[in-house]
Design an enzyme around this catalytic site. Structure first.
Site, mmCIF file in Angstrom:
data_model
loop_
_atom_site.group_PDB
_atom_site.id
_atom_site.type_symbol
_atom_site.label_atom_id
_atom_site.label_comp_id
_atom_site.label_asym_id
_atom_site.label_seq_id
_atom_site.Cartn_x
_atom_site.Cartn_y
_atom_site.Cartn_z
ATOM 1 N N PRO A 277 0.765 -1.170 -0.210
ATOM 2 C CA PRO A 277 -0.026 0.032 -0.043
ATOM 3 C C PRO A 277 0.821 1.236 0.024
ATOM 4 C CG PRO A 277 -0.421 -1.478 2.056
ATOM 5 C CD PRO A 277 0.426 -1.982 1.161
ATOM 6 N N GLU A 278 2.203 1.269 0.070
ATOM 7 C CA GLU A 278 2.825 2.459 0.234
ATOM 8 C C GLU A 278 2.872 3.082 -1.165
ATOM 9 O OE1 GLU A 278 3.585 3.651 3.147
ATOM 10 O OE2 GLU A 278 3.876 1.944 4.341
ATOM 11 N N GLY A 279 2.971 4.379 -1.088
ATOM 12 C CA GLY A 279 2.766 5.479 -2.272
ATOM 13 C C GLY A 279 4.257 5.591 -2.813
ATOM 14 N N PHE A 280 4.280 6.247 -3.951
ATOM 15 C CA PHE A 280 5.392 6.635 -4.608
ATOM 16 C C PHE A 280 6.469 7.278 -3.838
ATOM 17 C CE2 PHE A 280 7.793 9.268 -7.752
ATOM 18 C CZ PHE A 280 8.496 8.256 -8.710
ATOM 19 N N ASN A 281 6.134 8.408 -3.090
ATOM 20 C CA ASN A 281 7.135 9.118 -2.480
ATOM 21 C C ASN A 281 7.725 8.535 -0.947
ATOM 22 O OD1 ASN A 281 7.166 11.902 -3.933
ATOM 23 N ND2 ASN A 281 5.140 11.424 -3.845
ATOM 24 N N HIS B 83 0.610 22.462 -2.254
ATOM 25 C CA HIS B 83 0.369 21.158 -2.516
ATOM 26 C C HIS B 83 -0.842 20.676 -1.495
ATOM 27 C CE1 HIS B 83 0.672 16.649 -1.567
ATOM 28 N NE2 HIS B 83 0.219 16.711 -2.616
ATOM 29 N N ASP C 18 3.749 18.241 -11.415
ATOM 30 C CA ASP C 18 3.189 18.806 -10.299
ATOM 31 C C ASP C 18 4.200 19.169 -9.156
ATOM 32 O OD1 ASP C 18 0.935 19.453 -10.962
ATOM 33 O OD2 ASP C 18 -0.140 17.712 -9.965
ATOM 34 N N THR D 55 4.464 12.666 2.296
ATOM 35 C CA THR D 55 5.625 12.449 1.896
ATOM 36 C C THR D 55 5.784 13.197 0.455
ATOM 37 O OG1 THR D 55 4.822 10.346 1.176
ATOM 38 C CG2 THR D 55 6.311 10.353 2.953
ATOM 39 N N PHE D 56 4.659 13.353 -0.115
ATOM 40 C CA PHE D 56 4.661 14.382 -1.466
ATOM 41 C C PHE D 56 4.886 15.476 -1.310
ATOM 42 C CE2 PHE D 56 2.844 16.641 -4.914
ATOM 43 C CZ PHE D 56 2.475 15.771 -6.013
HETATM 44 N N1 LIG Z 1 -0.672 14.712 -9.715
HETATM 45 C C1 LIG Z 1 -0.721 14.835 -8.508
HETATM 46 N N2 LIG Z 1 -0.910 13.373 -7.705
HETATM 47 C C2 LIG Z 1 -0.802 13.623 -6.415
HETATM 48 C C3 LIG Z 1 -0.968 14.721 -5.719
HETATM 49 N N3 LIG Z 1 -0.827 14.501 -4.444
HETATM 50 C C4 LIG Z 1 -1.018 13.265 -4.350
HETATM 51 N N4 LIG Z 1 -0.873 12.639 -5.485
HETATM 52 C C5 LIG Z 1 -0.950 11.191 -5.625
HETATM 53 O O1 LIG Z 1 -1.146 10.384 -4.727
HETATM 54 C C6 LIG Z 1 0.211 9.890 -4.385
HETATM 55 C C7 LIG Z 1 0.283 10.157 -2.911
HETATM 56 O O2 LIG Z 1 1.091 9.301 -2.126
HETATM 57 P P1 LIG Z 1 2.496 9.279 -1.331
HETATM 58 O O3 LIG Z 1 3.388 9.444 -2.628
HETATM 59 O O4 LIG Z 1 2.566 8.087 -0.606
HETATM 60 O O5 LIG Z 1 2.372 10.498 -0.709
HETATM 61 P P2 LIG Z 1 1.440 10.871 0.751
HETATM 62 O O6 LIG Z 1 0.249 9.693 0.336
HETATM 63 O O7 LIG Z 1 0.985 12.312 0.540
HETATM 64 O O8 LIG Z 1 2.279 10.633 2.062
HETATM 65 P P3 LIG Z 1 2.192 9.340 2.889
HETATM 66 O O9 LIG Z 1 1.041 8.849 2.892
HETATM 67 O O10 LIG Z 1 2.760 10.042 4.317
HETATM 68 O O11 LIG Z 1 3.229 8.557 2.501
HETATM 69 C C8 LIG Z 1 1.330 10.331 -5.105
HETATM 70 O O12 LIG Z 1 2.270 9.460 -5.229
HETATM 71 C C9 LIG Z 1 0.356 10.864 -6.272
HETATM 72 O O13 LIG Z 1 0.143 9.637 -7.104
HETATM 73 C C10 LIG Z 1 -0.779 15.874 -6.467
HETATM 74 O O14 LIG Z 1 -0.612 17.217 -5.862
HETATM 75 N N5 LIG Z 1 -0.805 15.721 -7.655
HETATM 76 MG MG LIG Z 2 0.702 7.573 0.937
#
Ligand SMILES: Nc1nc2c(ncn2[C@@H]2O[C@H](COP(=O)(O)OP(=O)(O)OP(=O)(O)O)[C@@H](O)[C@H]2O)c(=O)[nH]1
Ligand SMILES: [Mg+2]
Ligand SMILES: *[C@@H]1O[C@H](CO)[C@@H](O)[C@H](O)[C@H]1NC(C)=O
Ligand SMILES: *[C@@H]1O[C@H](CO)[C@@H](O)[C@H](O)[C@H]1NC(C)=O
Length: 405
Positions: free
Chosen positions: A50-54, A263, A348, A365-366
């Site tokens: 489940p962890e995201g890209f960042n 953001h 972005d 983390t984004f």
């Molecule tokens: N295009 C775009 N995508 C976003 C934006 N904010 C979040 N996302 C999407 O949602 C994902 C967010 O997941 P994470 O990268 O884990 O970052 P996070 O969820 O903010 O942080 P954590 O939950 O603490 O890990 C990103 O990787 C993007 O795919 C944004 O401002 N623009």
């Molecule tokens: Mg996340």
């Protein structure tokens, strides 16, 4: 005993690994120097699905720093880190991008990554096997200790465990197999993984599942920032963001003075962290306040967000009402095909990174990755470490992780 504390320095462990290899070489051959193939080792890792890209970018750094350190040792010169392809990420909703594993070159400048650490893409090592399957010698499945603060202290430690299972999918490849699985409770620094690796020096392909569990050896250190600087985005993403900035935000500089960026993380954050994020009205009020205070001449606001269109429209309208021009990067369908969800999010982030002033989302983390990028670009830290506050209640300002050059 299968329990180690960090008393065992990594130096000791390295010697142990070297001796072992030496013995092996001596028995079979005359000299060790010519047997590069035998010293070859590939470290693979995977992250909790489940962890995201960042967050995954940060996990990469922990492994890349370990590998870059390892390269300084003669017997680890031929070790390589295998970049786990991007596969099936939870936030990537565009159908096309969720089916095939995406290589790192899609998003990052490979030469720059390689200048910091010895990295290879997974597909690059497939041809090394003549078999139908790609067999990993050993998969270590890392798990947290049930009680991180046993006896009140957070110790660095690991321990072989009995039961566990792999919850990943080998990035969707059904031709990857593993020979041995070791379950390991793990707590502490990433470099401690070298202790595990050294237990089986003849393993050539070693993989770690739950790569997010080991922590940075030295968070925020010079090597941390050297690694972070090497994570340059791919040229086509940078070019696309630059083009947008010059056409829409009237800026071709590294540090722009023509717009501010935000953001605005919604979706799961707006649901699960309602205490930390503002309403739309509250967001507008905070943007207006920051501009009036720090950049009264600026009228352009760039918004990066994962919010739904209806929310974004309201935010845009309310900002328009008080005189601001609002900008979003809206990918065409061919942009989306070319860059995929991951690339769009990076565009972005790049645009946010170059703005005169940035406001991010608490504990996203984004947002963190944008803040690091701005440190690298040389912005004053007070233009970077700002967050949206909830409409009511307390609001701690973000920690300032400033660059070390
Ligand atoms: N295009 C775009 N995508 C976003 C934006 N904010 C979040 N996302 C999407 O949602 C994902 C967010 O997941 P994470 O990268 O884990 O970052 P996070 O969820 O903010 O942080 P954590 O939950 O603490 O890990 C990103 O990787 C993007 O795919 C944004 O401002 N623009
Ligand atoms: Mg996340
Ligand atoms: C595994 O399958 C993929 C395609 O699904 C292929 O590209 C790759 O070469 C295969 N690996 C091996 C070791 O055969
Ligand atoms: C940031 O700090 C500098 C001094 O270090 C100051 O000149 C500048 O006005 C500050 N900017 C903001 C946005 O607070």
């Amino acid at each position: 005993m299968l329990f180690f504390s960090l008393l065992l320095t990594s130096c000791l462990v390295l010697t142990f690994a070297e001796d072992d290899l030496q013995g092996y070489c001596d028995a079979k051959h005359q000299s060790c120097n010519i047997h590069l193939e035998e010293d070859e080792k590939y470290i693979l890792y995977d992250v909790n699905p489940p962890e995201g890209f960042n967050l995954r970018r940060d996990v990469y750094m922990r492994f890349a720093i370990m590998m870059s350190e390892a390269q300084k040792h003669e017997n680890m010169k031929n070790w390589k880190l295998v970049l786990p392809p991007w596969y099936n990420l939870y936030h990537w909703k565009t159908v096309d991008s969720s089916h095939k594993p995406v290589p790192w070159s899609m998003f990052f400048d490979m030469e720059s990554l390689r200048n910091f650490a010895p990295v290879v893409e997974l597909y690059e090592i497939f041809p090394k096997t003549k078999r139908k399957h790609f067999e990993i010698n050993r998969l270590y499945i890392l798990q947290n200790f049930p009680d991180a603060f046993e006896n009140g202290i957070f110790d660095d430690k690991w321990e072989i465990d009995k039961d566990c299972h792999y919850s990943g999918s080998f990035w969707g490849y059904n031709n990857i197999t593993v020979k041995e699985i070791d379950c390991v409770k793990f707590q502490g620094r990433t470099s401690m993984l070298l202790e595990l690796i050294s237990l089986h020096p003849s393993d050539k392909y070693v993989m770690f599942a739950h790569g997010e569990i080991p922590l940075h050896d030295y968070y925020g250190s010079k090597s941390f920032w050297d690694c972070r600087k090497s994570m340059k985005f791919s040229k086509k993403l940078i070019d696309k963001a630059r083009k947008y900035m010059s056409e829409n935000l009237n800026c071709i500089d590294e540090r722009c003075s023509t717009y501010i960026s935000i953001h605005w993380r919604r979706q799961d954050f707006a649901r699960a962290r309602r205490k930390d994020v503002p309403s739309i009205k509250g967001t507008v009020r905070q943007i207006d306040k920051a501009i009036k205070k720090y950049h009264p001449h600026i009228l352009d606001v760039f918004i990066a967000s994962d919010a739904q269109n209806s929310e974004l429209e309201q935010l845009e309208n309310q900002l328009n009402d008080i005189g601001y021009r609002v900008h979003f990067y809206l990918p065409s369908s061919s942009d989306l095909q070319e860059f995929k969800d991951g690339g769009i999010a990076i565009i972005d982030q790049i645009i946010c990174s170059h703005a005169a002033f940035f406001i991010g989302t608490h504990e996203s983390t984004f947002t963190f990755r944008i803040q690091e990028e701005r440190e690298i670009l040389g912005f004053e830290s007070n233009t970077t470490f700002n967050r949206f506050c909830p409409d009511t209640g307390k609001c701690e300002q973000p920690s300032k992780w400033t660059i070390v050059n």
